[in-house]
Design a protein around this motif. Sequence first.
Motif, mmCIF file in Angstrom:
data_model
loop_
_atom_site.group_PDB
_atom_site.id
_atom_site.type_symbol
_atom_site.label_atom_id
_atom_site.label_comp_id
_atom_site.label_asym_id
_atom_site.label_seq_id
_atom_site.Cartn_x
_atom_site.Cartn_y
_atom_site.Cartn_z
ATOM 1 N N ALA A 40 2.654 7.480 -17.670
ATOM 2 C CA ALA A 40 2.758 8.936 -17.648
ATOM 3 C C ALA A 40 1.463 9.586 -18.126
ATOM 4 C CB ALA A 40 3.934 9.385 -18.511
ATOM 5 N N GLU A 41 0.850 9.018 -19.162
ATOM 6 C CA GLU A 41 -0.408 9.570 -19.657
ATOM 7 C C GLU A 41 -1.539 9.395 -18.651
ATOM 8 O OE1 GLU A 41 -0.987 7.524 -23.294
ATOM 9 O OE2 GLU A 41 0.506 8.692 -24.424
ATOM 10 N N ALA A 42 -1.433 8.385 -17.791
ATOM 11 C CA ALA A 42 -2.454 8.181 -16.761
ATOM 12 C C ALA A 42 -2.305 9.159 -15.605
ATOM 13 C CB ALA A 42 -2.404 6.746 -16.242
ATOM 14 N N GLY A 43 -1.243 9.973 -15.632
ATOM 15 C CA GLY A 43 -1.051 10.985 -14.594
ATOM 16 C C GLY A 43 -0.390 10.476 -13.336
ATOM 17 N N ILE A 44 0.459 9.459 -13.457
ATOM 18 C CA ILE A 44 1.079 8.921 -12.258
ATOM 19 C C ILE A 44 2.073 9.911 -11.653
ATOM 20 C CG2 ILE A 44 3.057 7.767 -13.355
ATOM 21 C CD1 ILE A 44 2.435 5.381 -11.513
ATOM 22 N N ALA A 45 2.634 10.793 -12.479
ATOM 23 C CA ALA A 45 3.567 11.786 -11.945
ATOM 24 C C ALA A 45 2.871 12.833 -11.089
ATOM 25 C CB ALA A 45 4.319 12.463 -13.097
ATOM 26 N N ASP A 46 1.559 12.974 -11.220
ATOM 27 C CA ASP A 46 0.814 13.965 -10.438
ATOM 28 C C ASP A 46 0.289 13.429 -9.115
ATOM 29 O OD1 ASP A 46 1.199 15.710 -12.570
ATOM 30 O OD2 ASP A 46 -0.651 15.057 -13.570
ATOM 31 N N LEU A 47 0.553 12.162 -8.816
ATOM 32 C CA LEU A 47 0.083 11.601 -7.559
ATOM 33 C C LEU A 47 0.753 12.275 -6.368
ATOM 34 C CD1 LEU A 47 -0.022 7.751 -8.299
ATOM 35 C CD2 LEU A 47 -1.927 9.365 -8.257
ATOM 36 N N GLN A 48 -0.024 12.532 -5.346
ATOM 37 C CA GLN A 48 0.481 13.127 -4.116
ATOM 38 C C GLN A 48 0.194 12.177 -2.958
ATOM 39 O OE1 GLN A 48 2.289 15.861 -4.096
ATOM 40 N NE2 GLN A 48 1.954 16.267 -6.290
ATOM 41 N N PRO A 49 1.047 11.146 -2.776
ATOM 42 C CA PRO A 49 0.764 10.162 -1.725
ATOM 43 C C PRO A 49 0.909 10.760 -0.336
ATOM 44 C CG PRO A 49 2.928 9.774 -2.675
ATOM 45 C CD PRO A 49 2.291 10.861 -3.510
ATOM 46 N N ASP A 50 0.126 10.240 0.592
ATOM 47 C CA ASP A 50 0.188 10.693 1.979
ATOM 48 C C ASP A 50 1.344 10.061 2.743
ATOM 49 O OD1 ASP A 50 -2.049 12.218 1.556
ATOM 50 O OD2 ASP A 50 -3.429 10.614 2.171
ATOM 51 N N GLY A 51 1.934 9.029 2.205
ATOM 52 C CA GLY A 51 3.029 8.336 2.875
ATOM 53 C C GLY A 51 3.102 6.905 2.379
ATOM 54 N N ARG A 52 4.011 6.171 2.965
ATOM 55 C CA ARG A 52 4.169 4.779 2.577
ATOM 56 C C ARG A 52 3.021 3.934 3.126
ATOM 57 N NH1 ARG A 52 10.421 2.718 3.119
ATOM 58 N NH2 ARG A 52 11.363 4.175 1.641
ATOM 59 N N PRO A 53 2.583 2.950 2.339
ATOM 60 C CA PRO A 53 1.573 2.025 2.880
ATOM 61 C C PRO A 53 2.209 1.081 3.891
ATOM 62 C CG PRO A 53 2.244 1.332 0.692
ATOM 63 C CD PRO A 53 2.920 2.660 0.934
ATOM 64 N N ARG A 54 1.370 0.494 4.714
ATOM 65 C CA ARG A 54 1.874 -0.477 5.683
ATOM 66 C C ARG A 54 2.322 -1.755 4.977
ATOM 67 N NH1 ARG A 54 -2.349 -2.989 9.860
ATOM 68 N NH2 ARG A 54 -3.216 -3.601 7.838
ATOM 69 N N ALA A 55 1.607 -2.160 3.932
ATOM 70 C CA ALA A 55 1.925 -3.369 3.170
ATOM 71 C C ALA A 55 1.379 -3.215 1.767
ATOM 72 C CB ALA A 55 1.354 -4.613 3.841
ATOM 73 N N VAL A 56 1.957 -3.943 0.836
ATOM 74 C CA VAL A 56 1.518 -3.973 -0.558
ATOM 75 C C VAL A 56 1.055 -5.390 -0.861
ATOM 76 C CG1 VAL A 56 2.174 -3.686 -2.971
ATOM 77 C CG2 VAL A 56 3.096 -2.138 -1.233
ATOM 78 N N LEU A 57 -0.152 -5.512 -1.384
ATOM 79 C CA LEU A 57 -0.709 -6.805 -1.769
ATOM 80 C C LEU A 57 -0.862 -6.840 -3.280
ATOM 81 C CD1 LEU A 57 -2.605 -5.735 0.949
ATOM 82 C CD2 LEU A 57 -2.881 -8.219 0.972
ATOM 83 N N VAL A 58 -0.489 -7.947 -3.893
ATOM 84 C CA VAL A 58 -0.554 -8.114 -5.346
ATOM 85 C C VAL A 58 -1.405 -9.338 -5.645
ATOM 86 C CG1 VAL A 58 0.767 -8.414 -7.472
ATOM 87 C CG2 VAL A 58 1.734 -7.080 -5.582
ATOM 88 N N ALA A 59 -2.326 -9.197 -6.604
ATOM 89 C CA ALA A 59 -3.204 -10.300 -6.985
ATOM 90 C C ALA A 59 -3.363 -10.304 -8.493
ATOM 91 C CB ALA A 59 -4.565 -10.186 -6.309
ATOM 92 N N GLY A 60 -3.467 -11.493 -9.056
ATOM 93 C CA GLY A 60 -3.663 -11.633 -10.487
ATOM 94 C C GLY A 60 -3.435 -13.056 -10.920
ATOM 95 N N PRO A 61 -3.907 -13.430 -12.103
ATOM 96 C CA PRO A 61 -3.731 -14.795 -12.590
ATOM 97 C C PRO A 61 -2.364 -14.999 -13.223
ATOM 98 C CG PRO A 61 -4.992 -13.537 -14.165
ATOM 99 C CD PRO A 61 -4.714 -12.609 -13.019
ATOM 100 N N GLY A 62 -1.885 -16.227 -13.191
ATOM 101 C CA GLY A 62 -0.676 -16.586 -13.911
ATOM 102 C C GLY A 62 0.603 -16.188 -13.214
ATOM 103 N N SER A 63 1.699 -16.364 -13.958
ATOM 104 C CA SER A 63 3.032 -16.145 -13.401
ATOM 105 C C SER A 63 3.422 -14.680 -13.348
ATOM 106 C CB SER A 63 4.059 -16.901 -14.250
ATOM 107 O OG SER A 63 4.059 -16.420 -15.595
ATOM 108 N N VAL A 64 2.734 -13.807 -14.097
ATOM 109 C CA VAL A 64 3.127 -12.393 -14.126
ATOM 110 C C VAL A 64 2.933 -11.752 -12.760
ATOM 111 C CG1 VAL A 64 2.566 -10.151 -15.117
ATOM 112 C CG2 VAL A 64 2.751 -12.144 -16.597
ATOM 113 N N ALA A 65 1.777 -11.974 -12.148
ATOM 114 C CA ALA A 65 1.527 -11.391 -10.835
ATOM 115 C C ALA A 65 2.482 -11.964 -9.797
ATOM 116 C CB ALA A 65 0.079 -11.642 -10.418
ATOM 117 N N GLU A 66 2.752 -13.253 -9.881
ATOM 118 C CA GLU A 66 3.656 -13.890 -8.917
ATOM 119 C C GLU A 66 5.054 -13.327 -9.022
ATOM 120 O OE1 GLU A 66 5.350 -18.368 -7.839
ATOM 121 O OE2 GLU A 66 3.659 -18.114 -9.195
#
Length: 478
Positions: A40-66
Amino acid sequence: MLDESLLDAPESLARADTRGLLRGAAESGARVRTAARYAAEAGIADLQPDGRPRAVLVAGPGSVAECAADLLGALTGGSVPVTLIRPTGVAPAAGALRWALPGWAGPLDLLAVTSPDGSEPGLAVLLDQAYRRGCTVVALTPSGTPLVEAVERARGLHLPTTPAALREPDPGTGYGQPPTDAGPYGADPTPPGTPPAERPGAPGADQPEETERPAPGEGGTNPPPLAPGEAHPRPEPPVVGALGTHPHGAGEPPAAQRTNPYPADPSPGALWAVLTPLLALVDRIGLVHAPPETLQRVADRLDQVAERCGPAQATYRNPAKSLAAELADALPLVWTEGEVAAAVGRRFARLLGAVAGRPALTAELPDALRVHGALLTSPFAGGADPDDFFRDRVEEPEALRARVVLLRDRQAADVSDAPAVTADLSAAPAARELALSHDTPISELEPTAEHAVERAAELLAITDFAAVYLALAGAGGS
Protein backbone atom coordinates in the motif's frame (compact mmCIF):
# COMPACT_ATOMS: atom_id res chain seq x y z
CA MET A 1 11.96 -42.88 13.98
CA LEU A 2 9.75 -40.12 15.31
CA ASP A 3 10.03 -39.11 18.95
CA GLU A 4 6.32 -38.59 19.63
CA SER A 5 7.02 -37.55 23.22
CA LEU A 6 8.89 -34.54 21.84
CA LEU A 7 5.74 -33.32 20.08
CA ASP A 8 4.05 -32.65 23.43
CA ALA A 9 7.09 -30.98 25.01
CA PRO A 10 7.10 -27.31 23.87
CA GLU A 11 10.37 -26.52 25.65
CA SER A 12 12.15 -29.44 24.02
CA LEU A 13 10.72 -28.47 20.63
CA ALA A 14 12.09 -24.96 21.08
CA ARG A 15 15.55 -26.31 21.90
CA ALA A 16 15.48 -28.63 18.89
CA ASP A 17 14.36 -25.84 16.54
CA THR A 18 17.81 -24.38 15.89
CA ARG A 19 16.73 -22.90 12.52
CA GLY A 20 13.64 -21.09 13.83
CA LEU A 21 11.25 -23.09 11.65
CA LEU A 22 8.36 -23.00 14.12
CA ARG A 23 8.64 -19.24 14.51
CA GLY A 24 8.79 -18.85 10.74
CA ALA A 25 5.57 -20.84 10.32
CA ALA A 26 3.83 -18.98 13.15
CA GLU A 27 4.78 -15.56 11.73
CA SER A 28 2.92 -16.11 8.45
CA GLY A 29 -0.02 -13.92 9.45
CA ALA A 30 2.27 -11.10 10.55
CA ARG A 31 4.18 -11.36 7.28
CA VAL A 32 0.94 -10.94 5.32
CA ARG A 33 0.03 -7.77 7.22
CA THR A 34 3.52 -6.31 6.85
CA ALA A 35 3.69 -7.13 3.15
CA ALA A 36 0.23 -5.68 2.53
CA ARG A 37 1.25 -2.46 4.27
CA TYR A 38 4.44 -2.23 2.21
CA ALA A 39 2.46 -2.73 -0.98
CA ALA A 40 0.00 0.00 0.00
CA GLU A 41 2.84 2.40 0.80
CA ALA A 42 4.36 1.64 -2.61
CA GLY A 43 1.18 3.01 -4.19
CA ILE A 44 -0.19 -0.20 -5.64
CA ALA A 45 -3.75 1.05 -5.11
CA ASP A 46 -3.05 3.95 -7.49
CA LEU A 47 -2.10 1.74 -10.42
CA GLN A 48 -4.19 2.24 -13.54
CA PRO A 49 -3.62 -0.88 -15.66
CA ASP A 50 -4.49 -0.82 -19.34
CA GLY A 51 -5.88 -4.36 -19.19
CA ARG A 52 -4.92 -7.91 -18.48
CA PRO A 53 -1.51 -9.12 -19.62
CA ARG A 54 -1.30 -11.93 -22.13
CA ALA A 55 0.84 -13.99 -19.72
CA VAL A 56 2.56 -13.65 -16.35
CA LEU A 57 6.15 -14.83 -15.95
CA VAL A 58 7.73 -15.38 -12.52
CA ALA A 59 11.46 -15.72 -11.86
CA GLY A 60 13.52 -16.03 -8.71
CA PRO A 61 15.78 -18.34 -6.73
CA GLY A 62 14.59 -21.09 -4.42
CA SER A 63 11.20 -22.55 -3.64
CA VAL A 64 9.44 -19.22 -2.96
CA ALA A 65 9.28 -18.20 -6.61
CA GLU A 66 8.25 -21.71 -7.66
CA CYS A 67 5.42 -21.95 -5.15
CA ALA A 68 4.26 -18.38 -5.79
CA ALA A 69 3.97 -19.08 -9.53
CA ASP A 70 2.21 -22.40 -8.87
CA LEU A 71 -0.34 -20.85 -6.51
CA LEU A 72 -0.90 -17.86 -8.78
CA GLY A 73 -1.62 -20.17 -11.68
CA ALA A 74 -4.12 -22.10 -9.55
CA LEU A 75 -5.86 -18.98 -8.27
CA THR A 76 -6.27 -17.47 -11.74
CA GLY A 77 -8.06 -20.60 -12.87
CA GLY A 78 -6.30 -20.59 -16.23
CA SER A 79 -7.66 -17.20 -17.26
CA VAL A 80 -4.07 -16.05 -17.86
CA PRO A 81 -1.11 -18.42 -18.28
CA VAL A 82 1.39 -18.20 -15.42
CA THR A 83 4.88 -19.45 -16.33
CA LEU A 84 7.79 -20.06 -13.99
CA ILE A 85 11.18 -19.25 -15.54
CA ARG A 86 13.45 -21.90 -14.07
CA PRO A 87 17.09 -20.94 -13.50
CA THR A 88 20.13 -22.65 -14.95
CA GLY A 89 23.65 -22.69 -13.58
CA VAL A 90 26.41 -24.78 -12.10
CA ALA A 91 25.12 -24.53 -8.52
CA PRO A 92 22.07 -23.18 -6.63
CA ALA A 93 24.05 -20.24 -5.25
CA ALA A 94 23.91 -16.48 -5.68
CA GLY A 95 25.89 -15.39 -8.70
CA ALA A 96 25.76 -18.83 -10.34
CA LEU A 97 22.14 -18.74 -11.53
CA ARG A 98 20.90 -17.38 -14.85
CA TRP A 99 17.41 -16.82 -16.21
CA ALA A 100 16.27 -16.33 -19.80
CA LEU A 101 12.95 -15.14 -21.22
CA PRO A 102 11.06 -17.57 -23.43
CA GLY A 103 11.14 -16.71 -27.11
CA TRP A 104 7.50 -15.67 -27.23
CA ALA A 105 7.70 -13.08 -24.40
CA GLY A 106 7.02 -9.52 -25.53
CA PRO A 107 5.24 -6.23 -24.82
CA LEU A 108 1.95 -7.92 -23.86
CA ASP A 109 3.47 -9.89 -20.98
CA LEU A 110 4.23 -9.18 -17.32
CA LEU A 111 7.47 -10.30 -15.67
CA ALA A 112 7.66 -10.54 -11.86
CA VAL A 113 11.06 -11.24 -10.31
CA THR A 114 11.56 -12.02 -6.64
CA SER A 115 14.70 -12.17 -4.55
CA PRO A 116 15.13 -12.44 -0.75
CA ASP A 117 18.15 -10.10 -0.75
CA GLY A 118 18.18 -8.55 -4.24
CA SER A 119 21.75 -9.56 -4.96
CA GLU A 120 21.35 -12.06 -7.83
CA PRO A 121 23.09 -10.59 -10.89
CA GLY A 122 21.26 -13.07 -13.11
CA LEU A 123 17.93 -11.42 -12.30
CA ALA A 124 19.33 -8.00 -13.23
CA VAL A 125 20.35 -9.42 -16.61
CA LEU A 126 16.83 -10.83 -17.00
CA LEU A 127 15.29 -7.42 -16.28
CA ASP A 128 17.49 -5.81 -18.92
CA GLN A 129 16.41 -8.46 -21.40
CA ALA A 130 12.74 -7.88 -20.54
CA TYR A 131 13.18 -4.12 -21.04
CA ARG A 132 14.58 -4.71 -24.52
CA ARG A 133 11.64 -6.96 -25.31
CA GLY A 134 9.15 -4.37 -24.06
CA CYS A 135 7.77 -6.47 -21.16
CA THR A 136 6.18 -4.87 -18.13
CA VAL A 137 8.40 -5.67 -15.15
CA VAL A 138 7.95 -5.68 -11.38
CA ALA A 139 10.50 -6.62 -8.72
CA LEU A 140 9.57 -7.99 -5.30
CA THR A 141 12.70 -7.47 -3.22
CA PRO A 142 13.89 -5.45 -0.20
CA SER A 143 14.64 -1.78 -0.71
CA GLY A 144 18.18 -0.53 -1.31
CA THR A 145 19.36 -3.61 -3.20
CA PRO A 146 21.05 -3.87 -6.62
CA LEU A 147 17.89 -5.42 -8.04
CA VAL A 148 15.96 -2.23 -7.27
CA GLU A 149 18.39 -0.26 -9.44
CA ALA A 150 17.93 -2.80 -12.23
CA VAL A 151 14.13 -2.52 -12.18
CA GLU A 152 14.38 1.28 -12.18
CA ARG A 153 16.56 1.09 -15.30
CA ALA A 154 13.90 -1.12 -16.86
CA ARG A 155 11.24 1.48 -15.94
CA GLY A 156 9.40 -1.08 -13.85
CA LEU A 157 7.62 -1.21 -10.50
CA HIS A 158 9.34 -2.05 -7.23
CA LEU A 159 7.23 -3.66 -4.50
CA PRO A 160 9.37 -3.74 -1.34
CA THR A 161 9.47 -6.89 0.77
CA THR A 162 10.92 -7.62 4.16
CA PRO A 163 14.57 -8.75 4.06
CA ALA A 164 15.42 -12.35 4.88
CA ALA A 165 15.52 -12.82 8.63
CA LEU A 166 18.93 -13.41 10.12
CA ARG A 167 19.32 -16.39 12.42
CA GLU A 168 22.02 -17.88 14.55
CA PRO A 169 24.18 -20.47 12.81
CA ASP A 170 22.85 -24.00 13.09
CA PRO A 171 25.34 -26.07 15.07
CA GLY A 172 23.96 -29.23 13.49
CA THR A 173 24.49 -28.22 9.88
CA GLY A 174 27.04 -25.42 10.09
CA TYR A 175 25.00 -23.07 7.86
CA GLY A 176 26.22 -19.53 8.25
CA GLN A 177 29.31 -20.43 10.26
CA PRO A 178 32.71 -19.01 9.26
CA PRO A 179 35.52 -21.35 8.25
CA THR A 180 37.21 -23.13 11.12
CA ASP A 181 40.50 -21.34 10.51
CA ALA A 182 38.95 -17.88 10.42
CA GLY A 183 39.15 -15.56 13.36
CA PRO A 184 36.32 -13.47 14.80
CA TYR A 185 36.86 -10.89 12.05
CA GLY A 186 36.46 -13.31 9.14
CA ALA A 187 39.27 -14.62 6.97
CA ASP A 188 41.73 -12.04 8.33
CA PRO A 189 42.27 -12.83 12.06
CA THR A 190 43.46 -9.29 12.85
CA PRO A 191 41.05 -6.57 13.99
CA PRO A 192 40.14 -3.85 11.49
CA GLY A 193 42.55 -0.94 11.53
CA THR A 194 45.67 -2.96 12.44
CA PRO A 195 48.74 -1.41 10.72
CA PRO A 196 50.12 -3.60 7.93
CA ALA A 197 53.49 -3.89 9.66
CA GLU A 198 51.85 -5.52 12.70
CA ARG A 199 49.82 -8.09 10.78
CA PRO A 200 50.93 -11.74 10.91
CA GLY A 201 53.23 -12.55 8.01
CA ALA A 202 54.40 -8.96 7.51
CA PRO A 203 58.18 -8.29 7.45
CA GLY A 204 59.44 -7.77 10.96
CA ALA A 205 56.19 -8.77 12.65
CA ASP A 206 57.72 -11.03 15.32
CA GLN A 207 58.74 -13.66 12.80
CA PRO A 208 61.25 -16.33 13.75
CA GLU A 209 64.68 -16.09 12.22
CA GLU A 210 65.13 -18.00 9.01
CA THR A 211 67.00 -21.25 9.55
CA GLU A 212 69.46 -22.77 7.12
CA ARG A 213 67.75 -24.92 4.50
CA PRO A 214 68.94 -28.56 4.59
CA ALA A 215 70.98 -29.87 1.71
CA PRO A 216 69.33 -32.19 -0.79
CA GLY A 217 68.86 -35.63 0.67
CA GLU A 218 69.61 -34.53 4.27
CA GLY A 219 65.99 -34.18 5.39
CA GLY A 220 63.25 -31.67 5.03
CA THR A 221 61.27 -31.57 1.81
CA ASN A 222 64.07 -31.50 -0.74
CA PRO A 223 64.47 -34.88 -2.44
CA PRO A 224 67.96 -36.17 -3.23
CA PRO A 225 69.23 -35.52 -6.75
CA LEU A 226 68.64 -38.18 -9.39
CA ALA A 227 71.48 -39.99 -11.16
CA PRO A 228 71.66 -39.63 -14.95
CA GLY A 229 68.98 -41.79 -16.55
CA GLU A 230 67.23 -42.53 -13.25
CA ALA A 231 63.44 -42.12 -13.24
CA HIS A 232 61.49 -40.39 -10.55
CA PRO A 233 60.17 -42.89 -8.03
CA ARG A 234 56.44 -43.64 -8.27
CA PRO A 235 54.61 -42.68 -5.08
CA GLU A 236 53.19 -45.50 -3.03
CA PRO A 237 49.39 -45.83 -3.20
CA PRO A 238 47.57 -44.92 0.00
CA VAL A 239 46.55 -47.72 2.29
CA VAL A 240 42.93 -48.68 1.82
CA GLY A 241 40.96 -47.16 4.65
CA ALA A 242 43.62 -44.61 5.58
CA LEU A 243 42.04 -41.83 3.53
CA GLY A 244 38.68 -43.45 2.92
CA THR A 245 37.01 -43.57 -0.46
CA HIS A 246 36.23 -39.89 -0.83
CA PRO A 247 36.66 -38.81 -4.47
CA HIS A 248 39.04 -36.02 -3.39
CA GLY A 249 41.18 -38.31 -1.26
CA ALA A 250 40.00 -37.02 2.11
CA GLY A 251 38.48 -39.35 4.62
CA GLU A 252 34.71 -39.40 4.51
CA PRO A 253 33.31 -37.57 7.53
CA PRO A 254 30.98 -39.30 9.95
CA ALA A 255 27.29 -39.19 9.17
CA ALA A 256 26.70 -36.59 11.87
CA GLN A 257 29.16 -34.21 10.17
CA ARG A 258 27.86 -34.56 6.61
CA THR A 259 26.15 -31.35 5.64
CA ASN A 260 24.60 -29.87 2.55
CA PRO A 261 27.07 -27.29 1.20
CA TYR A 262 24.27 -25.31 -0.44
CA PRO A 263 21.93 -22.91 1.34
CA ALA A 264 18.78 -24.38 2.79
CA ASP A 265 15.31 -23.25 1.75
CA PRO A 266 13.93 -20.28 3.70
CA SER A 267 11.54 -20.80 6.58
CA PRO A 268 7.97 -21.74 5.59
CA GLY A 269 6.50 -18.32 6.39
CA ALA A 270 8.84 -16.56 3.95
CA LEU A 271 6.48 -17.42 1.10
CA TRP A 272 3.90 -14.87 2.28
CA ALA A 273 6.35 -11.96 2.11
CA VAL A 274 6.36 -12.46 -1.68
CA LEU A 275 2.92 -13.94 -2.34
CA THR A 276 1.05 -11.10 -0.59
CA PRO A 277 2.29 -8.17 -2.76
CA LEU A 278 1.98 -10.40 -5.80
CA LEU A 279 -1.69 -11.03 -4.94
CA ALA A 280 -2.23 -7.31 -4.41
CA LEU A 281 -0.74 -6.68 -7.86
CA VAL A 282 -2.82 -9.26 -9.72
CA ASP A 283 -5.91 -7.97 -7.94
CA ARG A 284 -5.29 -4.52 -9.45
CA ILE A 285 -4.92 -5.93 -12.97
CA GLY A 286 -8.01 -8.12 -12.60
CA LEU A 287 -6.51 -11.62 -12.49
CA VAL A 288 -7.44 -12.68 -8.93
CA HIS A 289 -9.99 -11.21 -6.56
CA ALA A 290 -7.73 -10.37 -3.59
CA PRO A 291 -8.57 -6.88 -2.27
CA PRO A 292 -7.05 -5.59 1.00
CA GLU A 293 -9.96 -6.95 3.07
CA THR A 294 -9.33 -10.42 1.66
CA LEU A 295 -5.65 -10.22 2.54
CA GLN A 296 -6.65 -9.20 6.06
CA ARG A 297 -8.86 -12.30 6.32
CA VAL A 298 -5.96 -14.40 5.06
CA ALA A 299 -3.76 -13.02 7.85
CA ASP A 300 -6.46 -13.78 10.41
CA ARG A 301 -6.85 -17.30 9.02
CA LEU A 302 -3.11 -17.90 9.29
CA ASP A 303 -3.16 -16.70 12.91
CA GLN A 304 -6.02 -19.08 13.70
CA VAL A 305 -4.15 -22.02 12.22
CA ALA A 306 -1.03 -21.01 14.14
CA GLU A 307 -3.05 -21.19 17.37
CA ARG A 308 -4.47 -24.62 16.46
CA CYS A 309 -1.10 -25.99 15.29
CA GLY A 310 1.23 -24.27 17.75
CA PRO A 311 3.64 -26.25 19.95
CA ALA A 312 1.51 -25.62 23.06
CA GLN A 313 -1.43 -27.59 21.62
CA ALA A 314 -1.52 -31.31 22.40
CA THR A 315 -1.11 -33.78 19.56
CA TYR A 316 -4.64 -35.18 19.78
CA ARG A 317 -6.18 -31.77 19.00
CA ASN A 318 -3.38 -30.42 16.80
CA PRO A 319 -3.90 -31.33 13.11
CA ALA A 320 -0.28 -30.61 12.18
CA LYS A 321 1.20 -32.70 14.98
CA SER A 322 -1.27 -35.50 14.24
CA LEU A 323 -0.28 -35.50 10.57
CA ALA A 324 3.42 -35.53 11.47
CA ALA A 325 2.90 -38.51 13.79
CA GLU A 326 0.94 -40.34 11.08
CA LEU A 327 3.74 -39.79 8.55
CA ALA A 328 6.44 -41.22 10.83
CA ASP A 329 8.17 -44.12 9.01
CA ALA A 330 5.76 -43.69 6.09
CA LEU A 331 6.13 -42.91 2.40
CA PRO A 332 3.62 -40.08 1.88
CA LEU A 333 1.51 -40.32 -1.27
CA VAL A 334 0.11 -36.79 -1.50
CA TRP A 335 -3.13 -36.98 -3.51
CA THR A 336 -4.83 -33.68 -4.31
CA GLU A 337 -8.22 -32.64 -5.61
CA GLY A 338 -8.65 -29.13 -6.97
CA GLU A 339 -6.18 -26.68 -8.47
CA VAL A 340 -5.37 -24.92 -5.20
CA ALA A 341 -4.89 -28.22 -3.36
CA ALA A 342 -2.62 -29.43 -6.17
CA ALA A 343 -0.31 -26.43 -5.74
CA VAL A 344 -0.26 -26.91 -1.96
CA GLY A 345 0.44 -30.63 -2.37
CA ARG A 346 3.46 -29.98 -4.55
CA ARG A 347 4.80 -27.50 -1.99
CA PHE A 348 4.16 -29.98 0.84
CA ALA A 349 6.11 -32.70 -0.96
CA ARG A 350 8.99 -30.29 -1.49
CA LEU A 351 8.96 -29.21 2.15
CA LEU A 352 9.03 -32.81 3.34
CA GLY A 353 12.22 -33.34 1.37
CA ALA A 354 13.91 -29.98 1.99
CA VAL A 355 12.96 -29.46 5.65
CA ALA A 356 12.21 -32.90 7.09
CA GLY A 357 14.48 -34.95 4.82
CA ARG A 358 11.62 -37.32 3.94
CA PRO A 359 10.72 -38.56 0.44
CA ALA A 360 7.19 -37.92 -0.81
CA LEU A 361 5.26 -38.43 -4.04
CA THR A 362 2.41 -36.28 -5.27
CA ALA A 363 -0.29 -36.68 -7.92
CA GLU A 364 -3.69 -35.20 -8.72
CA LEU A 365 -6.98 -37.06 -8.56
CA PRO A 366 -8.35 -38.93 -10.39
CA ASP A 367 -5.09 -39.63 -12.25
CA ALA A 368 -3.37 -40.46 -8.94
CA LEU A 369 -5.39 -43.68 -8.73
CA ARG A 370 -3.65 -44.95 -11.86
CA VAL A 371 -0.22 -43.35 -11.31
CA HIS A 372 0.19 -44.58 -7.72
CA GLY A 373 -1.99 -47.66 -7.95
CA ALA A 374 0.99 -49.97 -8.41
CA LEU A 375 2.57 -48.63 -5.21
CA LEU A 376 -0.42 -49.90 -3.23
CA THR A 377 0.27 -53.45 -4.41
CA SER A 378 4.07 -53.27 -3.96
CA PRO A 379 6.16 -53.88 -0.81
CA PHE A 380 5.36 -50.25 0.14
CA ALA A 381 1.68 -51.18 0.67
CA GLY A 382 0.39 -51.04 4.21
CA GLY A 383 -0.43 -54.75 4.45
CA ALA A 384 2.63 -56.04 2.60
CA ASP A 385 4.89 -58.28 4.65
CA PRO A 386 6.58 -60.84 2.39
CA ASP A 387 9.08 -62.03 5.03
CA ASP A 388 8.68 -64.55 7.79
CA PHE A 389 6.11 -63.38 10.32
CA PHE A 390 8.04 -64.98 13.22
CA ARG A 391 11.39 -63.35 12.47
CA ASP A 392 13.16 -61.27 15.14
CA ARG A 393 12.25 -57.60 14.59
CA VAL A 394 13.95 -56.16 17.69
CA GLU A 395 17.12 -55.04 15.90
CA GLU A 396 15.45 -54.48 12.55
CA PRO A 397 14.50 -50.96 11.34
CA GLU A 398 10.86 -50.27 10.64
CA ALA A 399 9.88 -50.80 7.01
CA LEU A 400 8.74 -47.79 5.00
CA ARG A 401 5.02 -48.13 4.22
CA ALA A 402 2.86 -45.95 2.02
CA ARG A 403 0.31 -43.57 3.50
CA VAL A 404 -2.10 -41.49 1.47
CA VAL A 405 -2.44 -37.80 2.35
CA LEU A 406 -5.56 -36.44 0.64
CA LEU A 407 -5.71 -32.64 0.23
CA ARG A 408 -9.07 -31.41 -1.02
CA ASP A 409 -10.38 -28.09 -2.29
CA ARG A 410 -14.02 -28.59 -3.24
CA GLN A 411 -15.87 -25.51 -1.98
CA ALA A 412 -18.65 -24.76 -4.47
CA ALA A 413 -19.32 -21.18 -3.39
CA ASP A 414 -16.40 -19.03 -4.47
CA VAL A 415 -15.83 -15.47 -5.63
CA SER A 416 -12.51 -16.07 -7.38
CA ASP A 417 -11.61 -17.52 -10.75
CA ALA A 418 -10.17 -20.71 -9.25
CA PRO A 419 -12.25 -23.78 -10.19
CA ALA A 420 -13.78 -25.81 -7.37
CA VAL A 421 -14.61 -29.50 -7.31
CA THR A 422 -18.26 -30.26 -6.60
CA ALA A 423 -19.33 -33.25 -4.53
CA ASP A 424 -20.86 -35.19 -7.43
CA LEU A 425 -17.59 -34.98 -9.42
CA SER A 426 -15.26 -35.83 -6.52
CA ALA A 427 -12.84 -38.76 -6.85
CA ALA A 428 -12.27 -38.86 -3.08
CA PRO A 429 -14.62 -41.86 -2.48
CA ALA A 430 -12.73 -43.93 -5.05
CA ALA A 431 -9.42 -42.84 -3.49
CA ARG A 432 -10.53 -43.97 -0.04
CA GLU A 433 -11.81 -47.27 -1.35
CA LEU A 434 -8.59 -48.01 -3.26
CA ALA A 435 -6.35 -47.14 -0.30
CA LEU A 436 -8.32 -49.04 2.33
CA SER A 437 -8.73 -52.08 0.10
CA HIS A 438 -4.95 -52.43 0.16
CA ASP A 439 -4.66 -51.77 3.93
CA THR A 440 -3.07 -48.37 3.25
CA PRO A 441 -3.97 -45.71 5.83
CA ILE A 442 -5.23 -42.34 4.66
CA SER A 443 -5.13 -38.83 6.15
CA GLU A 444 -7.40 -36.06 4.88
CA LEU A 445 -7.22 -32.28 5.03
CA GLU A 446 -9.98 -30.05 3.72
CA PRO A 447 -10.20 -26.29 4.37
CA THR A 448 -13.43 -24.68 5.53
CA ALA A 449 -12.98 -21.13 4.19
CA GLU A 450 -15.10 -19.75 1.34
CA HIS A 451 -12.48 -17.78 -0.60
CA ALA A 452 -9.85 -19.65 -2.62
CA VAL A 453 -6.97 -17.58 -1.19
CA GLU A 454 -8.10 -18.33 2.36
CA ARG A 455 -8.43 -22.02 1.58
CA ALA A 456 -4.92 -22.02 0.16
CA ALA A 457 -3.64 -20.25 3.29
CA GLU A 458 -5.26 -22.82 5.58
CA LEU A 459 -3.84 -25.80 3.71
CA LEU A 460 -0.42 -24.18 3.43
CA ALA A 461 -0.23 -23.37 7.13
CA ILE A 462 -1.22 -26.86 8.33
CA THR A 463 1.17 -28.65 5.98
CA ASP A 464 3.96 -26.20 6.83
CA PHE A 465 3.61 -26.96 10.53
CA ALA A 466 3.39 -30.70 9.84
CA ALA A 467 6.66 -30.67 7.87
CA VAL A 468 8.35 -28.68 10.65
CA TYR A 469 7.16 -31.06 13.40
CA LEU A 470 8.31 -34.04 11.35
CA ALA A 471 11.74 -32.41 11.03
CA LEU A 472 12.04 -31.54 14.72
CA ALA A 473 10.78 -34.83 16.15
CA GLY A 474 12.62 -36.97 13.62
CA ALA A 475 16.15 -38.21 14.01
CA GLY A 476 18.58 -35.31 14.29
CA GLY A 477 16.06 -32.51 14.75
CA SER A 478 16.27 -29.48 12.47
